[in-house]
Design an enzyme around this catalytic site. Structure first.
Site, short mmCIF file in Angstrom:
data_model
loop_
_atom_site.label_atom_id
_atom_site.label_comp_id
_atom_site.label_asym_id
_atom_site.label_seq_id
_atom_site.Cartn_x
_atom_site.Cartn_y
_atom_site.Cartn_z
N TYR A 72 -6.60 -28.68 61.34
CA TYR A 72 -6.42 -27.55 62.26
C TYR A 72 -7.76 -27.24 62.90
O TYR A 72 -8.81 -27.78 62.50
CB TYR A 72 -5.89 -26.32 61.52
CG TYR A 72 -6.83 -25.80 60.44
CD1 TYR A 72 -7.77 -24.83 60.74
CD2 TYR A 72 -6.79 -26.31 59.15
CE1 TYR A 72 -8.65 -24.38 59.77
CE2 TYR A 72 -7.66 -25.87 58.18
CZ TYR A 72 -8.59 -24.90 58.49
OH TYR A 72 -9.46 -24.47 57.54
N GLU A 108 -37.77 -22.38 32.11
CA GLU A 108 -38.12 -23.81 32.10
C GLU A 108 -39.28 -24.11 33.04
O GLU A 108 -39.92 -25.14 32.93
CB GLU A 108 -36.91 -24.65 32.48
CG GLU A 108 -35.79 -24.59 31.44
CD GLU A 108 -34.76 -25.69 31.65
OE1 GLU A 108 -35.10 -26.87 31.46
OE2 GLU A 108 -33.63 -25.36 32.00
N THR A 145 -13.58 -18.83 55.43
CA THR A 145 -13.88 -18.85 53.99
C THR A 145 -15.18 -19.56 53.65
O THR A 145 -15.80 -19.28 52.63
CB THR A 145 -12.74 -19.52 53.20
OG1 THR A 145 -12.59 -20.87 53.65
CG2 THR A 145 -11.43 -18.77 53.36
N ASP A 146 -15.62 -20.50 54.50
CA ASP A 146 -16.73 -21.37 54.13
C ASP A 146 -18.03 -20.63 53.87
O ASP A 146 -18.76 -20.96 52.93
CB ASP A 146 -16.97 -22.43 55.21
CG ASP A 146 -15.90 -23.50 55.22
OD1 ASP A 146 -15.08 -23.54 54.28
OD2 ASP A 146 -15.87 -24.32 56.17
N LYS A 172 -16.49 -19.35 46.31
CA LYS A 172 -15.40 -20.24 46.68
C LYS A 172 -15.40 -21.41 45.71
O LYS A 172 -16.40 -22.10 45.56
CB LYS A 172 -15.57 -20.72 48.12
CG LYS A 172 -14.40 -21.55 48.64
CD LYS A 172 -14.55 -21.88 50.13
CE LYS A 172 -13.35 -22.69 50.61
NZ LYS A 172 -13.42 -23.02 52.05
N THR A 207 -10.50 -19.81 59.62
CA THR A 207 -9.16 -20.37 59.40
C THR A 207 -8.08 -19.33 59.62
O THR A 207 -6.98 -19.64 60.09
CB THR A 207 -9.06 -20.95 57.98
OG1 THR A 207 -10.03 -21.98 57.83
CG2 THR A 207 -7.68 -21.53 57.71
N SER A 235 -16.35 -20.60 60.30
CA SER A 235 -17.51 -19.98 59.64
C SER A 235 -18.59 -20.98 59.25
O SER A 235 -19.69 -20.59 58.87
CB SER A 235 -17.07 -19.16 58.43
OG SER A 235 -16.63 -19.97 57.36
#
Length: 353
Positions: free
Chosen positions: A50, A310, A116-117, A189, A37, A83
Site C-alpha cells: 500500500y 561495562e 507506526t514506524d 513497536k 498507514t 512516518s
C-alpha cells in the site's frame, strides 16, 4: 395561519438551541493528521502492499462518524507522509501547532494520527516539548484505510474518547492503539505486521480503551509536557545526532564518519548493557575529544544501560541512556544539545526524562 407559522418557528428555534446546548456539553477535540498507514491506500482490500499518507484528515474523520457523539471535532492536515519520512522540520511544525491549540480555551484535547514506524520518536519528542497538561493523544494503524478489517477507525474512535476524558490530563503524551493506552516514553513497536505491534514492556500500560470506555492504571514516572524544561519555541533546526548500531567486529570508522559529517551527538546502539568493541570505544573516545556528546544505549529490547557498568563512563566521558532505547535517546540528546554540552547535566536529563 400566522399562529401556526410562529409555532413552527419556535419549534425550530428550540431544536437549534437544544443542538447548541448539546454541543456545548461536549469537549472540543482537534485532530491533527500527519499521514502514515492509517491514512494509507491500496488497490485492493486484501493486498499487503500500500502507499502511506494518501487519505486526508476530512476523510479520516468522516469514516468514523461516531466520534461526533463523543466530542465536537475539527481537523487539520499538518503533513501527509509515511512516518519513515518524518523529519525534524515536521516535528517542529507539529509541536508549534500542538502548543498553539493547547493554549486555546476552546480546545480540550488533541488527537494526532501518525504512522507506526517512527511513532515512538514523535510521541516522545512531543512529550518533552508540549507545554500543556491537556490530553495529547497519538494514534496509528497497522492496516491501511482501504484494508479488510482496517484498524484505523476504531483506533481513532478510542483516541478521541481518551482525549475527551478529563482523566487523561497530566499523563503526558499518550498513544492509543488496539484498545491499549501507552505512555509516550514506554512503548515500542515489536512486530512488522501484527495489529498488536505496540507493547509497553518495561513499565506496562497506562490504561485501556474499549469502544471509548477508558480504564486507567497508572501515570508516567518521568517528567513530561508542562513539567519539562525543554522548549522548541523559535527553534528552526535541531542538532544532528546519529545512531550507530554496534555489532560484532563493527567498523569504528562509522563513528568517525558521523563526526566528519557534522554530527553534534552520537547514540551507540550497543550490545548487552550498552557495550561495544575495543576499537569502537576508542573511536568514541576520539569523538568525545572532538566535542561530540556520545550516549550509550542498547539494541536489546528491554532493560536499562547503567552508568559505569561495562564501560567506564566517568573515564570515557560518555552518557548512559538508562531505559531509553536508541531512537528515543537520539530525541532527548537533540533537545539536550539545544541547552548544553555538559555531559553531567545531560546524564541527569536521561534519569529525569
Amino acid at each position: 395561519m400566522i399562529h401556526r407559522v410562529v409555532q413552527h418557528c419556535l419549534c425550530l428555534l428550540l431544536v437549534v438551541l437544544a443542538a447548541q446546548a448539546q454541543a456545548a456539553d461536549k469537549p472540543n477535540i482537534v485532530i491533527l493528521a500527519t499521514g502514515g498507514t492509517i491514512a494509507g491506500s491500496a488497490e485492493s482490500q486484501t493486498q499487503a502492499g500500500y502507499t502511506s499518507g494518501q487519505v486526508g484528515v476530512d476523510i479520516l474523520i468522516n469514516a468514523v462518524p461516531q466520534i461526533k457523539d463523543i466530542a465536537n471535532i475539527s481537523g487539520e492536515q499538518v503533513a501527509n507522509v509515511g512516518s519513515q519520512d518524518m523529519s525534524d522540520a515536521i516535528w517542529l511544525k507539529l509541536a508549534a501547532r500542538v502548543n498553539a491549540l493547547a493554549a486555546k480555551s476552546d480546545v480540550d484535547g488533541i488527537v494526532i494520527t501518525h504512522g507506526t514506524d517512527t511513532l515512538e520518536e514523535t510521541s516522545y519528542f512531543l512529550n518533552l516539548v508540549v507545554n500543556s497538561s491537556k490530553p495529547v493523544v497519538m494514534t496509528a494503524a497497522m492496516r491501511p484505510s482501504t484494508a479488510l478489517s482496517a484498524d484505523g477507525p476504531l483506533n481513532i474512535y478510542n483516541a478521541v474518547a481518551v482525549a475527551a476524558d478529563k482523566n487523561a490530563a497530566n499523563r503526558g503524551v499518550l498513544v492509543v492503539a488496539n484498545d491499549d493506552i501507552h505512555g509516550a516514553r514506554s512503548f515500542t513497536k515489536t512486530s512488522t505486521t501484527d495489529v498488536q505491534t505496540f507493547k509497553s514492556i518495561e513499565y506496562g500500560l497506562v490504561g485501556v480503551s474499549l469502544y471509548g470506555q477508558n480504564r486507567w492504571f497508572r501515570g508516567p514516572f518521568h517528567k513530561h509536557t508542562n513539567a519539562s524544561e525543554f522548549s522548541v519555541d523559535g527553534v528552526e533546526k535541531l542538532p544532528r545526532v546519529d545512531v550507530i548500531y554496534i555489532t560484532a567486529d563493527v567498523s569504528p570508522d562509522l563513528i568517525t564518519a558521523a563526526v566528519s559529517n557534522g554530527a553534534k551527538g552520537i547514540v551507540t546502539a550497543g550490545v548487552g548493557n550498552g557495550n561495544m568493541t575495543g576499537p569502537a570505544l576508542e573511536a568514541v573516545k576520539a569523538a568525545i575529544k572532538d566535542g561530540v556528546v556520545v550516549v550509550r544505549a542498547s539494541r536489546v529490547t528491554s532493560g536499562a544501560v547503567g552508568r559505569n557498568v561495562e564501560v567506564s563512563d566517568d573515564e570515557t566521558g560518555s552518557v548512559a541512556a538508562a531505559e531509553l532505547h536508541p531512537a528515543r535517546a537520539r530525541v532527548l540528546l537533540k533537545l539536550a544539545l539545544l541547552k548544553t554540552t555538559d555531559t553531567a547535566k545531560i546524564q541527569q536529563y536521561f534519569y529525569t526524562y
